[in-house]
Motif scaffolding. Structure first.
Motif, short mmCIF file in Angstrom:
data_model
loop_
_atom_site.label_atom_id
_atom_site.label_comp_id
_atom_site.label_asym_id
_atom_site.label_seq_id
_atom_site.Cartn_x
_atom_site.Cartn_y
_atom_site.Cartn_z
N SER A 141 0.81 -1.23 0.00
CA SER A 141 0.00 0.00 0.00
C SER A 141 0.83 1.27 0.00
O SER A 141 0.49 2.25 -0.65
CB SER A 141 -0.95 0.01 1.20
N GLY A 142 1.97 1.25 0.73
CA GLY A 142 2.82 2.44 0.76
C GLY A 142 3.42 2.76 -0.59
O GLY A 142 3.40 3.89 -1.06
N THR A 143 3.95 1.72 -1.24
CA THR A 143 4.54 1.91 -2.56
C THR A 143 3.48 2.32 -3.59
O THR A 143 3.71 3.18 -4.44
CB THR A 143 5.22 0.60 -3.02
N LEU A 144 2.29 1.70 -3.48
CA LEU A 144 1.22 2.05 -4.42
C LEU A 144 0.81 3.51 -4.27
O LEU A 144 0.63 4.21 -5.27
CB LEU A 144 0.02 1.14 -4.19
N LEU A 145 0.67 3.97 -3.04
CA LEU A 145 0.31 5.37 -2.83
C LEU A 145 1.38 6.30 -3.40
O LEU A 145 1.06 7.29 -4.07
CB LEU A 145 0.13 5.64 -1.33
N ASP A 146 2.63 5.97 -3.16
CA ASP A 146 3.73 6.78 -3.70
C ASP A 146 3.68 6.85 -5.21
O ASP A 146 3.78 7.93 -5.81
CB ASP A 146 5.06 6.16 -3.23
#
Length: 472
Positions: A141-146
């Motif tokens: 989720s963190g990478t996707l948001l970035d």
């Protein structure tokens, strides 16, 4: 070509996201402060929360723990309508460019990082809006948001990528010429809407695409791809900390004043007008019958949905029963109201053998005219009610579908009780209501007809005194 792109310089985004993804499912399951659940009795929507950032971006959160995933859907309030005269395809070209490189990632790196997540990004430009969507497992989720933020907020619009995407769009436009159904759809839009932006293919025209410059793209992006011209839906198994991270990331998106856009009205229709487009060698004839319909916010919308269901919206509809089953003139015929921000269209679409082209149009017009003037019968309306109520659960059966419906209703200015009261309101519609709405919306004497077939069909349409266009 449905993709997206976003940029953002937050060194701690990834680590913050990983922390979010490691939170317990129990924590994520709790709706949290500010969540509301609309509906009553046994029917209620999933709880959701709306937050409006200082830059004007509206965010809708829906917590869903049915799967360990998260998704982002961004609705930009820009489409064909926002394109300047002579720049058809500008919004689509701008949209497709988002994932073709940012200030910190080139196109290959973006594709690779999405691929490592087992994800992709879909970009869908349209007449009124442009949507961007991506999802991944919650562990990413963190990478996707970035990535999603980077693609949305920091596109680079590199010259080489503009040329490449423009070439792909031109090739796709050429392919449509070889698809008789798609070609007839486009020609019908042009015939019906005239110089209104709805007349244009979302991907523009070859001439206009070739004229679009890098400066045009940058200006369009800076003008309309703004947080105060957008809404974002976040769906998945997340917690309060993740919501805060999303808001921190997107709060860095700079707002601007969104200019008002004026459009030329579609031409008035004061009689039946038939246009033949003929091309040697076509084996079938495409037929489109259309007139201007309604805007989505029209108060007759639901009654017209039901009325059209009986006319041509289902397999048991009157058009299908008469023209397909009884007369055997086609394998498929259907009608629909294509509702948009401005007035959309009502259209009947079918195809037939060249030898029966004239007969098919004649019978189609008869069915529609009889339906508008005499109306549907009680059994037809009862069947249409059952059909709409039976189909409705699919519109909100997943959290992602509910999110998209909430974004759409917000864009059109429709209250959420359209969803919560849907079954009740459909159940109230009787034959008199449905027939009256059809008569308000349609004039059986004022249709535009687009026929696309072989030259041999011309004699079958002489009584209509058609406009004839020959193509190679």
């Amino acid at each position: 070509m449905k993709r997206l792109s976003l940029v953002i310089t937050l060194p701690l985004i990834c680590s913050a996201m990983v922390a979010c993804s490691s939170s317990s499912k129990k924590d994520a399951a709790k709706p949290g402060q500010g969540y509301v659940q609309k509906g009553s009795g046994s029917f209620k929507l999933q709880p959701y929360k709306e937050v409006v950032l200082e830059n004007g971006l509206k965010i809708i959160y829906i917590r869903d723990t049915s799967l360990p995933r998260v998704s982002f859907t961004l609705l930009m309030k820009t489409g064909n309508v926002q394109e300047p005269a002579g720049k058809a395809g500008l919004n689509a070209l701008t949209s497709y460019m988002l994932e073709q490189g940012t200030q910190s990632r080139d196109a290959l790196k973006i594709a690779d990082e999405f691929g490592q997540l087992g994800a992709s990004v879909d970009i869908s430009p349209g007449y009124d809006v442009t949507t961007l969507y991506s999802d991944s497992l919650i562990t990413g989720s963190g990478t996707l948001l970035d990535l999603f933020a980077d693609v949305t907020m920091n596109p680079a619009f590199k010259d080489a990528e503009i040329s490449r995407i423009r070439s792909q769009m031109l090739a796709n436009l050429q392919k449509k010429v070889d698809n008789p159904s798609a070609y007839a759809d486009d020609k019908m839009d042009q015939f019906l809407y005239g110089n209104h932006p709805y007349s244009r293919d979302v991907n523009g025209t070859p001439e206009a695409l070739r004229s679009i410059t890098k400066q045009d793209i940058i200006k369009h992006y800076l003008t309309f791809f703004r947080p105060n011209n957008a809404s974002l839906a976040v769906v998945g198994s997340f917690n309060d900390e993740f919501e805060k991270t999303v808001q921190d990331v997107f709060s860095k998106w700079t707002k601007r004043t969104i200019p008002a856009v004026t459009t030329e009205a579609p031409p008035a229709i004061d009689a039946l007008k038939v246009k033949l487009i003929v091309k040697k060698g076509l084996q079938q004839t495409q037929i489109r019958v259309a007139q201007l319909g309604i805007a989505r916010k029209n108060e007759d919308y639901l009654r017209l949905r039901l009325g059209n269901e009986a006319l041509g919206g289902s397999f048991a509809s009157r058009l299908n029963q008469k023209v397909r089953d009884d007369l055997g003139l086609t394998y498929s015929i259907y009608s629909f109201f294509d509702v948009r921000k401005d007035r959309g269209s009502f259209e009947v679409s079918t195809f037939t053998k060249n030898e029966t082209a004239g007969k098919t149009l004649e019978e189609t017009l008869k069915v529609v005219t009889d339906y508008v003037t005499a109306g549907a019968q009680d059994p037809e309306v009862a069947a249409a009610r059952s059909q709409l109520v039976g189909q409705f659960p699919r519109a909100i059966e997943t959290a992602d579908r509910l999110a998209y419906n909430l974004l759409s209703l917000d864009f059109y200015g429709i209250p959420v009780d359209y969803l919560t009261d849907f079954n009740k309101n459909v159940g109230k519609i009787n034959a008199k209501d449905a027939n009256a709405s059809i008569q308000r919306a349609l004039n059986p004497n004022n249709f535009k007809v687009l026929v696309y077939g072989d030259e041999k069909i011309i004699s079958q349409f002489e009584k209509y005194k058609p406009e004839i266009e020959r193509v190679k």
